[in-house]
Design a protein around this motif. Structure first.
Motif, PDB file in Angstrom:
ATOM      1  N   MET A  87      -1.723  13.804 -12.739  1.00 39.31           N
ATOM      2  CA  MET A  87      -1.030  12.517 -12.731  1.00 39.31           C
ATOM      3  C   MET A  87      -1.547  11.607 -13.841  1.00 39.31           C
ATOM      4  O   MET A  87      -0.788  10.836 -14.435  1.00 39.31           O
ATOM      5  CB  MET A  87      -1.191  11.842 -11.371  1.00 39.31           C
TER       6      MET A  87
ATOM      7  N   LEU B  12       0.020  12.934 -16.950  1.00 41.96           N
ATOM      8  CA  LEU B  12       1.446  12.629 -16.911  1.00 41.96           C
ATOM      9  C   LEU B  12       1.701  11.171 -17.272  1.00 41.96           C
ATOM     10  O   LEU B  12       2.652  10.854 -18.011  1.00 41.96           O
ATOM     11  CB  LEU B  12       2.003  12.943 -15.521  1.00 41.96           C
ATOM     12  N   TRP B  13       0.850  10.271 -16.774  1.00 44.83           N
ATOM     13  CA  TRP B  13       1.017   8.856 -17.112  1.00 44.83           C
ATOM     14  C   TRP B  13       0.719   8.626 -18.599  1.00 44.83           C
ATOM     15  O   TRP B  13       1.403   7.844 -19.265  1.00 44.83           O
ATOM     16  CB  TRP B  13       0.092   7.988 -16.261  1.00 44.83           C
TER      17      TRP B  13
ATOM     18  N   TRP C  58       5.524  -0.890 -17.414  1.00 42.11           N
ATOM     19  CA  TRP C  58       5.601  -0.464 -16.014  1.00 42.11           C
ATOM     20  C   TRP C  58       4.353  -0.884 -15.235  1.00 42.11           C
ATOM     21  O   TRP C  58       4.367  -0.895 -14.006  1.00 42.11           O
ATOM     22  CB  TRP C  58       5.739   1.052 -15.932  1.00 42.11           C
TER      23      TRP C  58
ATOM     24  N   ARG D 181       7.514   4.186  -9.243  1.00 42.52           N
ATOM     25  CA  ARG D 181       7.514   5.390 -10.080  1.00 42.52           C
ATOM     26  C   ARG D 181       6.338   6.304  -9.766  1.00 42.52           C
ATOM     27  O   ARG D 181       6.481   7.529  -9.713  1.00 42.52           O
ATOM     28  CB  ARG D 181       7.482   4.994 -11.561  1.00 42.52           C
ATOM     29  N   PHE D 182       5.175   5.695  -9.571  1.00 47.75           N
ATOM     30  CA  PHE D 182       3.951   6.484  -9.414  1.00 47.75           C
ATOM     31  C   PHE D 182       3.880   7.171  -8.058  1.00 47.75           C
ATOM     32  O   PHE D 182       3.472   8.343  -7.973  1.00 47.75           O
ATOM     33  CB  PHE D 182       2.747   5.560  -9.612  1.00 47.75           C
TER      34      PHE D 182
ATOM     35  N   PRO E  26       6.274   8.257  -5.711  1.00 45.61           N
ATOM     36  CA  PRO E  26       7.079   9.476  -5.480  1.00 45.61           C
ATOM     37  C   PRO E  26       6.597  10.659  -6.313  1.00 45.61           C
ATOM     38  O   PRO E  26       6.577  11.799  -5.826  1.00 45.61           O
ATOM     39  CB  PRO E  26       8.499   9.046  -5.873  1.00 45.61           C
ATOM     40  N   ALA E  27       6.221  10.404  -7.577  1.00 47.02           N
ATOM     41  CA  ALA E  27       5.735  11.497  -8.415  1.00 47.02           C
ATOM     42  C   ALA E  27       4.454  12.091  -7.838  1.00 47.02           C
ATOM     43  O   ALA E  27       4.266  13.321  -7.825  1.00 47.02           O
ATOM     44  CB  ALA E  27       5.507  11.001  -9.840  1.00 47.02           C
ATOM     45  N   THR E  28       3.563  11.233  -7.351  1.00 47.68           N
ATOM     46  CA  THR E  28       2.315  11.710  -6.743  1.00 47.68           C
ATOM     47  C   THR E  28       2.597  12.536  -5.505  1.00 47.68           C
ATOM     48  O   THR E  28       1.979  13.598  -5.290  1.00 47.68           O
ATOM     49  CB  THR E  28       1.409  10.513  -6.394  1.00 47.68           C
TER      50      THR E  28
ATOM     51  N   VAL F 230       5.326  14.309  -4.676  1.00 50.35           N
ATOM     52  CA  VAL F 230       5.923  15.612  -5.015  1.00 50.35           C
ATOM     53  C   VAL F 230       4.878  16.551  -5.593  1.00 50.35           C
ATOM     54  O   VAL F 230       4.775  17.722  -5.195  1.00 50.35           O
ATOM     55  CB  VAL F 230       7.091  15.415  -6.000  1.00 50.35           C
ATOM     56  N   LEU F 231       4.077  16.049  -6.522  1.00 47.02           N
ATOM     57  CA  LEU F 231       3.060  16.901  -7.145  1.00 47.02           C
ATOM     58  C   LEU F 231       2.004  17.331  -6.134  1.00 47.02           C
ATOM     59  O   LEU F 231       1.556  18.487  -6.145  1.00 47.02           O
ATOM     60  CB  LEU F 231       2.406  16.159  -8.307  1.00 47.02           C
TER      61      LEU F 231
END
Length: 337
Positions: free
Chosen positions: A180, A183-184, A192, A316-317, A319-321, A323-324
């Protein structure tokens, strides 16, 4: 003949003094009524508590709370010590300047700094304020509550016959934290991430700030521990076994179910292993997803991230966290468990 409209001062005095004749409810009368209600209802209450379901619920709830409480208290104390007595500039000096290298270093640093997720958010905010690259601060934000020594020790105690669970939790959590962060660094935009405000205890003496931090974390983390223990006890004692078997028998459904449960329960990371261990109907991989997702994204963390870094960041952060974390937990569980 003139009619007086002024109130009787004696009557008004009785109302102001709380005299029941003045129309105000008397607290002593309320206490007497409550005691009478307890006396009248003690028979039904005793019979309800003696039922097998109630006894099973009480046993599971008590066991989870008593096992988790020492780790929770120790984590809160150490978290407060770090937040108050370790200057944020220490982390800024210790991290490499290159973001690609600073991310894994910050992730590993989380493994040696005890603290729950309640403390990791303000610490990450302090890192950003002191000039640390946001990617490294976010890697620390995710790794610190998931792989610190207290959490891993609690996991080993909760799963005494599955030592591989400790390794799986460490590997999966560290990988998600670093991924993460990278990715950021690759996709994140400066607009953001809202610059975090100064900490809530700024300007207080160190002693006052320490005890204020302890009180805050105990109230929040302790409350969520009780909620988590109640949910685990309810799943064990009230929910039909056929329902749990139906969810647990499907590998995909079981992983998603416990991942969502971790978000909803919002249990402190020092205590979540004991709740996960009590969910014995589910596979180790599903329970690993519970342990990896919970310290990284849950309801209270989403609220704290929104307050610290802004709603745009959290939307943003988070949901991505999630799923991963689910994907990595599944892969690591398939290999190590």
């Amino acid at each position: 003949m003139t009619t007086s409209t002024e109130a009787d001062p004696t009557e008004a005095g009785r109302r102001d003094a709380g005299d029941p004749r003045g129309g105000r409810f008397d607290s002593s009368l309320g206490l007497i009524m409550l005691l009478l209600l307890v006396v009248v209802a003690q028979g039904p209450v005793r019979r309800a508590l003696s039922a097998p379901v109630a006894q099973s619920w009480t046993t599971v709830f008590t066991a989870v709370v008593l096992q988790a409480l020492p780790f929770l208290v120790l984590g809160v104390l150490l978290s407060a010590l770090i937040a108050v007595f370790v200057p944020p500039s220490f982390f800024a000096r210790a991290l490499p300047r290159r973001p690609a290298v600073a991310v894994p270093v910050a992730g590993v640093a989380g493994a040696v700094l005890p603290g729950c997720e309640c403390a990791s958010v303000p610490v990450a905010g302090a890192l950003v304020r002191r000039g640390v690259t946001p990617a490294a601060a976010l890697a620390f934000l995710l790794s610190a509550p998931a792989i610190n020594p207290i959490v891993l020790t609690a996991t080993a105690v909760a799963f005494p016959r599955q030592p591989q669970m400790v390794l799986a939790r460490f590997v999966a959590s560290l990988f998600v934290a670093c991924a993460m962060g990278w990715l950021w660094q690759r996709l994140g935009r400066a607009d953001w991430l809202r610059p975090p405000a100064r900490p809530a205890f700024h300007g207080h003496g160190k002693g006052a700030a320490f005890w204020a931090s302890v009180r805050h974390d105990v109230m929040h983390a302790g409350g969520f521990l009780v909620v988590g223990a109640m949910a685990a006890a309810t799943l064990k004692a009230v929910v039909p076994a056929s329902w749990l078997r139906g969810a647990a028998d499907d590998p995909v459904v079981s992983i998603l179910a416990l991942a969502v449960l971790a978000v909803l329960l919002s249990i402190c990371s020092e205590a979540d292993a004991f709740v996960a261990a009590s969910l014995s109907q589910f596979s180790l991989t599903a329970r690993l997803a519970f342990l990896v997702v919970g310290p990284m994204i849950d309801l209270k963390l989403f609220a704290m991230q929104t307050g610290t870094f802004g709603r745009g960041f959290a939307l943003r952060f988070a949901p991505a966290t999630f799923v991963l974390a689910v994907l990595v937990s599944t892969l690591v569980g398939a290999v190590l468990l």
